[in-house]
Motif scaffolding. Structure first.
Motif, mmCIF file in Angstrom:
data_model
loop_
_atom_site.group_PDB
_atom_site.id
_atom_site.type_symbol
_atom_site.label_atom_id
_atom_site.label_comp_id
_atom_site.label_asym_id
_atom_site.label_seq_id
_atom_site.Cartn_x
_atom_site.Cartn_y
_atom_site.Cartn_z
ATOM 1 N N GLU A 27 0.826 -1.202 0.000
ATOM 2 C CA GLU A 27 0.000 0.000 0.000
ATOM 3 C C GLU A 27 0.867 1.262 0.000
ATOM 4 O O GLU A 27 0.602 2.215 -0.734
ATOM 5 C CB GLU A 27 -0.942 -0.010 1.209
ATOM 6 C CG GLU A 27 -1.897 1.152 1.234
ATOM 7 C CD GLU A 27 -2.862 1.092 2.413
ATOM 8 O OE1 GLU A 27 -3.865 1.816 2.345
ATOM 9 O OE2 GLU A 27 -2.619 0.364 3.388
ATOM 10 N N VAL A 28 1.914 1.268 0.821
ATOM 11 C CA VAL A 28 2.810 2.426 0.884
ATOM 12 C C VAL A 28 3.556 2.583 -0.435
ATOM 13 O O VAL A 28 3.627 3.675 -1.001
ATOM 14 C CB VAL A 28 3.790 2.308 2.070
ATOM 15 C CG1 VAL A 28 4.839 3.412 2.027
ATOM 16 C CG2 VAL A 28 3.027 2.341 3.392
ATOM 17 N N HIS A 29 4.096 1.490 -0.965
ATOM 18 C CA HIS A 29 4.825 1.558 -2.236
ATOM 19 C C HIS A 29 3.920 2.024 -3.377
ATOM 20 O O HIS A 29 4.340 2.841 -4.207
ATOM 21 C CB HIS A 29 5.454 0.211 -2.568
ATOM 22 C CG HIS A 29 6.685 -0.066 -1.773
ATOM 23 N ND1 HIS A 29 7.494 -1.141 -2.016
ATOM 24 C CD2 HIS A 29 7.258 0.590 -0.739
ATOM 25 C CE1 HIS A 29 8.509 -1.132 -1.164
ATOM 26 N NE2 HIS A 29 8.380 -0.098 -0.385
ATOM 27 N N ASP A 30 2.684 1.529 -3.417
ATOM 28 C CA ASP A 30 1.748 1.954 -4.467
ATOM 29 C C ASP A 30 1.429 3.446 -4.361
ATOM 30 O O ASP A 30 1.383 4.154 -5.368
ATOM 31 C CB ASP A 30 0.448 1.144 -4.400
ATOM 32 C CG ASP A 30 0.621 -0.299 -4.850
ATOM 33 O OD1 ASP A 30 1.678 -0.639 -5.428
ATOM 34 O OD2 ASP A 30 -0.309 -1.098 -4.609
ATOM 35 N N ALA A 31 1.201 3.929 -3.141
ATOM 36 C CA ALA A 31 0.886 5.349 -2.950
ATOM 37 C C ALA A 31 2.071 6.228 -3.337
ATOM 38 O O ALA A 31 1.902 7.262 -3.982
ATOM 39 C CB ALA A 31 0.480 5.599 -1.499
ATOM 40 N N ILE A 32 3.283 5.805 -2.974
ATOM 41 C CA ILE A 32 4.479 6.568 -3.341
ATOM 42 C C ILE A 32 4.614 6.615 -4.859
ATOM 43 O O ILE A 32 4.819 7.686 -5.435
ATOM 44 C CB ILE A 32 5.740 5.959 -2.690
ATOM 45 C CG1 ILE A 32 5.739 6.218 -1.176
ATOM 46 C CG2 ILE A 32 7.007 6.518 -3.333
ATOM 47 C CD1 ILE A 32 6.820 5.467 -0.415
ATOM 48 N N LYS A 33 4.474 5.485 -5.491
ATOM 49 C CA LYS A 33 4.627 5.425 -6.953
ATOM 50 C C LYS A 33 3.568 6.294 -7.642
ATOM 51 O O LYS A 33 3.853 7.008 -8.602
ATOM 52 C CB LYS A 33 4.523 3.983 -7.432
ATOM 53 C CG LYS A 33 4.844 3.805 -8.885
ATOM 54 C CD LYS A 33 4.892 2.344 -9.278
ATOM 55 C CE LYS A 33 5.245 2.207 -10.730
ATOM 56 N NZ LYS A 33 5.299 0.822 -11.153
ATOM 57 N N TRP A 34 2.346 6.267 -7.136
ATOM 58 C CA TRP A 34 1.251 7.022 -7.728
ATOM 59 C C TRP A 34 1.445 8.528 -7.571
ATOM 60 O O TRP A 34 1.120 9.309 -8.464
ATOM 61 C CB TRP A 34 -0.058 6.568 -7.088
ATOM 62 C CG TRP A 34 -1.269 7.317 -7.528
ATOM 63 C CD1 TRP A 34 -1.756 7.411 -8.802
ATOM 64 C CD2 TRP A 34 -2.160 8.074 -6.708
ATOM 65 N NE1 TRP A 34 -2.902 8.183 -8.812
ATOM 66 C CE2 TRP A 34 -3.164 8.597 -7.541
ATOM 67 C CE3 TRP A 34 -2.206 8.337 -5.346
ATOM 68 C CZ2 TRP A 34 -4.199 9.385 -7.046
ATOM 69 C CZ3 TRP A 34 -3.240 9.119 -4.867
ATOM 70 C CH2 TRP A 34 -4.214 9.638 -5.713
ATOM 71 N N LEU A 35 1.983 8.952 -6.420
ATOM 72 C CA LEU A 35 2.059 10.383 -6.123
ATOM 73 C C LEU A 35 3.408 11.041 -6.400
ATOM 74 O O LEU A 35 3.500 12.259 -6.343
ATOM 75 C CB LEU A 35 1.690 10.624 -4.661
ATOM 76 C CG LEU A 35 0.212 10.444 -4.354
ATOM 77 C CD1 LEU A 35 -0.037 10.470 -2.859
ATOM 78 C CD2 LEU A 35 -0.608 11.513 -5.049
ATOM 79 N N MET A 36 4.433 10.257 -6.686
ATOM 80 C CA MET A 36 5.732 10.874 -6.979
ATOM 81 C C MET A 36 5.623 11.702 -8.248
ATOM 82 O O MET A 36 4.822 11.406 -9.128
ATOM 83 C CB MET A 36 6.827 9.817 -7.144
ATOM 84 C CG MET A 36 7.281 9.207 -5.843
ATOM 85 S SD MET A 36 7.972 10.369 -4.644
ATOM 86 C CE MET A 36 9.585 10.620 -5.319
#
Length: 127
Positions: free
Chosen positions: A110-119
């Protein structure tokens, strides 16, 4: 690789968030309260901020509102981190300007997906 500011007052949660950020290939910058987080946001201009909402003194909602109202930091995406998983808290996060909302305990994917989406876009193009 981007810079991610983590604003978290709990040492265990900070360690976990830092490990997740580094495992995703990014640089972690740490702040243990909202005030130091605001200062670091201005001096470091991170690509993303992970903001705990339950902080001593100023809470993460108030800090996020300040970041989003400041032209220097307004465009930095903020992910709210909270153990409170109520609709009211999610609404408060959105109203403060948070771009995403993740409940604790933190889950790696979940954290990795959110980081990838918002970077920022440049980071997405290289991954």
């Amino acid at each position: 690789m981007g810079k991610i500011l983590i604003v978290e007052d709990n040492a265990i949660n900070m360690k976990l968030a830092t490990l997740l950020v580094r495992a995703a290939g990014h640089i972690a910058i740490e702040a243990i309260d909202a005030e130091s987080g605001l200062l670091l946001a201005h001096s470091e201009l991170p690509d993303l901020i992970l903001m705990d909402v339950q902080l001593p003194g100023m809470d993460g909602f108030e800090a996020t509102t300040m970041l989003k109202n400041d032209p220097i930091t307004a465009s930095i995406p903020v992910i709210a981190l909270t153990a409170m998983a109520t609709t009211r808290d999610e609404d408060r996060a959105r109203n403060a300007g948070c771009d995403a909302f993740i409940t604790k305990p933190l889950q790696v994917q979940e954290v990795h997906d959110a980081i990838k989406w918002l970077m920022p876009r440049t980071d997405k193009e290289t991954s």
